[in-house]
Structures are given as C-alpha cells and as structure tokens.
Enzyme design. Structure first.
Site, PDB file in Angstrom:
ATOM      1  N   HIS A 256      33.106 -12.859  36.504  1.00  0.00           N
ATOM      2  CA  HIS A 256      34.077 -13.500  35.603  1.00  0.00           C
ATOM      3  C   HIS A 256      33.448 -13.899  34.270  1.00  0.00           C
ATOM      4  O   HIS A 256      34.139 -14.460  33.418  1.00  0.00           O
ATOM      5  CB  HIS A 256      34.775 -14.698  36.245  1.00  0.00           C
ATOM      6  CG  HIS A 256      35.706 -14.328  37.363  1.00  0.00           C
ATOM      7  ND1 HIS A 256      36.791 -15.093  37.731  1.00  0.00           N
ATOM      8  CD2 HIS A 256      35.724 -13.264  38.197  1.00  0.00           C
ATOM      9  CE1 HIS A 256      37.424 -14.525  38.735  1.00  0.00           C
ATOM     10  NE2 HIS A 256      36.781 -13.408  39.039  1.00  0.00           N
TER      11      HIS A 256
ATOM     12  N   GLU B 169      44.394  -9.080  43.019  1.00  0.00           N
ATOM     13  CA  GLU B 169      43.456  -9.898  43.797  1.00  0.00           C
ATOM     14  C   GLU B 169      43.148 -11.194  43.062  1.00  0.00           C
ATOM     15  O   GLU B 169      43.001 -12.251  43.685  1.00  0.00           O
ATOM     16  CB  GLU B 169      42.168  -9.114  44.063  1.00  0.00           C
ATOM     17  CG  GLU B 169      41.165  -9.837  44.957  1.00  0.00           C
ATOM     18  CD  GLU B 169      40.281 -10.841  44.225  1.00  0.00           C
ATOM     19  OE1 GLU B 169      39.874 -11.850  44.841  1.00  0.00           O
ATOM     20  OE2 GLU B 169      40.017 -10.622  43.022  1.00  0.00           O
ATOM     21  N   GLU B 170      43.062 -11.123  41.738  1.00  0.00           N
ATOM     22  CA  GLU B 170      42.683 -12.300  40.963  1.00  0.00           C
ATOM     23  C   GLU B 170      43.733 -13.403  41.011  1.00  0.00           C
ATOM     24  O   GLU B 170      43.420 -14.564  40.784  1.00  0.00           O
ATOM     25  CB  GLU B 170      42.408 -11.912  39.504  1.00  0.00           C
ATOM     26  CG  GLU B 170      41.249 -10.952  39.310  1.00  0.00           C
ATOM     27  CD  GLU B 170      39.896 -11.536  39.685  1.00  0.00           C
ATOM     28  OE1 GLU B 170      39.835 -12.754  39.990  1.00  0.00           O
ATOM     29  OE2 GLU B 170      38.911 -10.795  39.686  1.00  0.00           O
TER      30      GLU B 170
ATOM     31  N   ASP C 157      42.794  -5.078  39.576  1.00  0.00           N
ATOM     32  CA  ASP C 157      43.160  -5.853  38.396  1.00  0.00           C
ATOM     33  C   ASP C 157      41.956  -6.376  37.623  1.00  0.00           C
ATOM     34  O   ASP C 157      40.910  -6.668  38.181  1.00  0.00           O
ATOM     35  CB  ASP C 157      44.087  -7.014  38.751  1.00  0.00           C
ATOM     36  CG  ASP C 157      43.575  -7.886  39.897  1.00  0.00           C
ATOM     37  OD1 ASP C 157      42.852  -7.362  40.766  1.00  0.00           O
ATOM     38  OD2 ASP C 157      43.895  -9.091  39.922  1.00  0.00           O
TER      39      ASP C 157
END
Length: 436
Positions: free
Chosen positions: A406, A163-164, A96
């Site tokens: 990020h 996962e995020e 993702d």
C-alpha cells in the site's frame, strides 16, 4: 485424508526431471508474463471497476483452454478446466488497485487518476501487488492447461474483484460461485510479500491474517462558546476519554496472549478555536483472529462508549452512536493438513532455504471467505517474496526499512517474483490434484 493421496503420489513421482521441465517451461513463458504484468501495472482499476482488467483476464484464460464466465460478483471472472476424475481445486487471484499516487519512478508506472468522493483527484496504483498475482495466475493456468496429461481433476481459476474493499469474495459467493460452478474441495491463493526477497516463499498454518472491522462512533454534545464551557456538553472531551478508555480493552481486559488491535485512525470535531462543537466523529479499525475475540472487542467498544457518556452526564438523547460497517473481512485460516502438504511440496521443489515460516499478520484478506463459506474445504494462502534481493540486502532484511504494501513506493521485482509465483502455484495445484 483420501483427498491427499494424490499429493503423496506427486511428491514420490516428481523428481529432478519434472522440476527441470517446469523450470524451463516457466522460464520460457516469463517474458510474456512480465509484459502482461507491466501492462496491468500501468493500467490499474479500483474495486468493482475492474472492467478492462477482467476482460483481459478472461481473454487470457480462454486462450489457455478454460471455459470462462465473466460478470460473477459484478466484475469477477471464473474459468473452469475439467480434466477427468479427481478433486476440484480452486485457484484465486485478485484484480483491484488502490487510490494511491505512484512514486516508484518505474518506466511503466501508473499515470491513471480517479475522483475519490470527499477527497478529490487521486492516482491509482497496484500498490498491493495484485498485478503480480494476476500475472502469476495466468502463468500457472497456462502451464497446468499445457500439462493435462500429468494430472486429473477439475481446475477452477477465479479472478476476484474488490479485495481491497473486502466485498469481492462475498459478492462472488453470493452470485453462486459454489452453486453455478464446480464446488472446490481445495482453495489456494498467493499474495506477494513486501518483506521477503524475490525467489522465496512464506507459508504457515492456522490464522495468518486478521478479522477486520471498521467502526464509526458519532459522539454527540451540546455546543456553545468556548469561554462558557459550563453551559455546554463538550463532545471533544468525551471523545478523548473514549479514545483513552478503548486502549484498556487490549491492555487490561484481553488475555495478553490473544492478538488484537483497536486503533483510532481519525478524530474529527470542531471548526474554530472558541467554539465547542455539537459533535465529534471517531473512526476505528478493529483487528482480531477468532470470532469470539472479534465479538468481545465490538461489545467492549459499545460498553465503553456508553459508560463514558454516562460518566460525562450525557442524557439518553445525546448518547453516542456506534456503527460497525458491514464490509467485514473475516480472518484468514490456513487449514493445517493441506498447508502441510503444500509446504512439503514447496520444500521439495525450491529447497528448505527458500521456504520460510510466515508470521501471522493483523492485515486482512477476503480470501478467507472461501473457507468460511464451507469449513469442509481445505484452504491455504501463501506468500511470494517480491523484494529485489539487492534492496533486501541493503535494508539488512529489516521490514521497517522497506516500502510496505500500500506504499506509493512499493515496487516488486517482476521477473523472479512472477517466475516463483507461477512455479509455486503449479506445484501447489499438482500437490492436491489427482495424478495420471
């Protein structure tokens, strides 16, 4: 220890010829993998929406010779390659992207957008390097499938969603990952690093990433005119006291040698200068390593919130409400035996100067759930340096001068990062698989 006999054989029998063969094969495959990476980077999809991404991953793994199942845990992919007797080894990559508007200036930068509830339009970006993870895993799967004569056992390659959001591993396990498919004795994952130069690896045993909890606190009050505060119960003052008191959980109640974080990331209240509101809302991120520390922090938050409310004279019906979100990400633990075997294999393959100890972090990774589901499994998550060498040198190796994971400006150096990722994952898998 019997499951690690294969590792000793691998390290004894492999040598310069084997290393050169792997280097040459990966080098020949790298242009294909870099093209795959740039496609994935330009076309990110957020958590549980990885429809096109999972379809591409399934096609790549089928082409490599794996038996592939899609839709596991919503958009997850499971690929199995049975190759005789030997251990079951599961290799994991995540898929993702993030709701981040890319600012790298790359020719293949993402231009995709998404509507985020309560926020509006946002760009979408692989700002955490999951595109690197996928390209590296495809390369490793292709190489391992092409060299079945050199190992024995069963490979399970998973492409994990979300996962995020901390839900992808949980949902794949709930959908029968360990029941519908061969259950692993070993799980191995890689994650790119925004602080290590491309061509290097980071690996350590024990806790390497943290428990992550999101906590919301609704602070209630009795609103009124700002000129007459004595007629109100001011939730902003109470919430401010709570914010200050929460810091004592770390500074005065927890052993100074126990890592933990309590951060108030949002404080929302009020609408106008002269109005005392009826409520305030706090949003916290809470980080720890052990289950015991996690519970201590959560219990402490609840105690402090209630205690401060009592001290402020709040009646029972106006007591604050503490909500711990169910999207908990457990701490990632690298089992010492397997991690030691992989480290030795990496040093033998890349050289000691390219294999660095990796300092534990307070970030979270739901890779942790695969070990947590059954602690008889050996588990290792290692890091692959992704920073362009010239960029790393210009920053003097100072991570504060480099775009972090990020960040809208995070841009891995694709060719050496993917090449190293593939070689490392193949090396790791062969270190624990059986030897023919």
């Amino acid at each position: 220890m019997r499951r690690f006999v294969a590792a000793a054989i691998f390290m004894t029998l492999s040598g310069p010829a084997a290393a050169d063969a792997l280097t040459d094969a990966v080098a020949a495959d790298t242009p294909y993998l870099v093209a795959l990476y740039t496609h994935l980077h330009a076309n990110p999809e957020v958590s549980f929406q990885e429809v096109e991404t999972s379809a591409r991953m399934a096609a790549e793994l089928k082409k490599a010779g794996f038996v592939v199942t899609t839709g596991v845990g919503k958009t997850g992919v499971v690929a199995v390659l049975k190759n005789g007797d030997g251990p079951v080894v599961m290799l994991r990559a995540d898929m993702d992207g993030l709701p981040v508007t890319e600012e790298t200036g790359l020719p293949y930068a993402s231009k995709k957008t998404i509507q985020v509830p309560g926020v509006g339009t946002s760009g979408v970006m692989h700002a955490c390097g999951h595109d690197i993870h996928m390209a590296s895993m495809v390369g490793a799967a292709r190489r391992l499938a092409a060299t079945k004569g050199e190992w024995s056992g069963t490979l399970v390659v998973i492409m994990q969603p979300a996962e995020e959001r901390g839900g992808g591993a949980r949902d794949m396990l709930a959908d029968g990952l360990y029941a519908r498919f061969p259950k692993p004795a070993h799980v191995i994952g890689l994650h790119d690093s925004a602080t290590l130069p491309a061509g290097t690896l980071g690996i350590s045993d024990g806790y390497v990433m943290a428990n992550v909890d999101s906590v919301d606190i609704d602070v209630k009050g009795k609103g009124g005119h700002g000129a007459y505060p004595h007629t109100t119960k001011d939730p902003i003052v109470l919430a401010s006291r709570i914010v200050g008191a929460l810091q004592t959980l770390i500074s005065r109640e927890l052993d100074p040698q126990t890592p933990a974080v309590v951060t108030v990331g949002a404080f929302n209240a009020g609408t106008k200068h002269n109005i005392i509101s009826d409520g305030a809302h706090l949003q916290l991120t809470v980080r720890s390593y052990s289950d015991e520390t996690r519970q201590f922090l959560i219990d402490g938050i609840k105690r402090i919130v209630r205690g401060e409310a009592i001290a402020a004279g709040m009646p029972e019906e106006l007591m604050p409400v503490v909500n711990v979100a169910d999207e908990f990400t457990p701490a990632t633990y690298n089992t010492p035996i397997q991690t030691g075997v992989l480290k030795e294999a990496f040093v033998a393959r890349f050289g000691a100067d390219k294999v660095k100890p990796y300092k534990p972090e307070m970030g979270g990774e739901d890779f942790s759930r695969f070990y947590r589901e059954d602690k008889s499994i050996e588990s290792t998550l290692f890091r692959v340096g992704a920073v362009k060498q010239s960029t790393y040198d210009a920053a003097g190796g100072d991570p504060t001068k480099l775009p972090s994971l990020h960040s809208s400006k995070f841009a891995p150096d694709p060719e050496p990062t993917i090449r190293t990722g593939v070689e490392a994952m193949v090396t790791a898998a062969r270190a624990v698989l059986g030897k023919r």
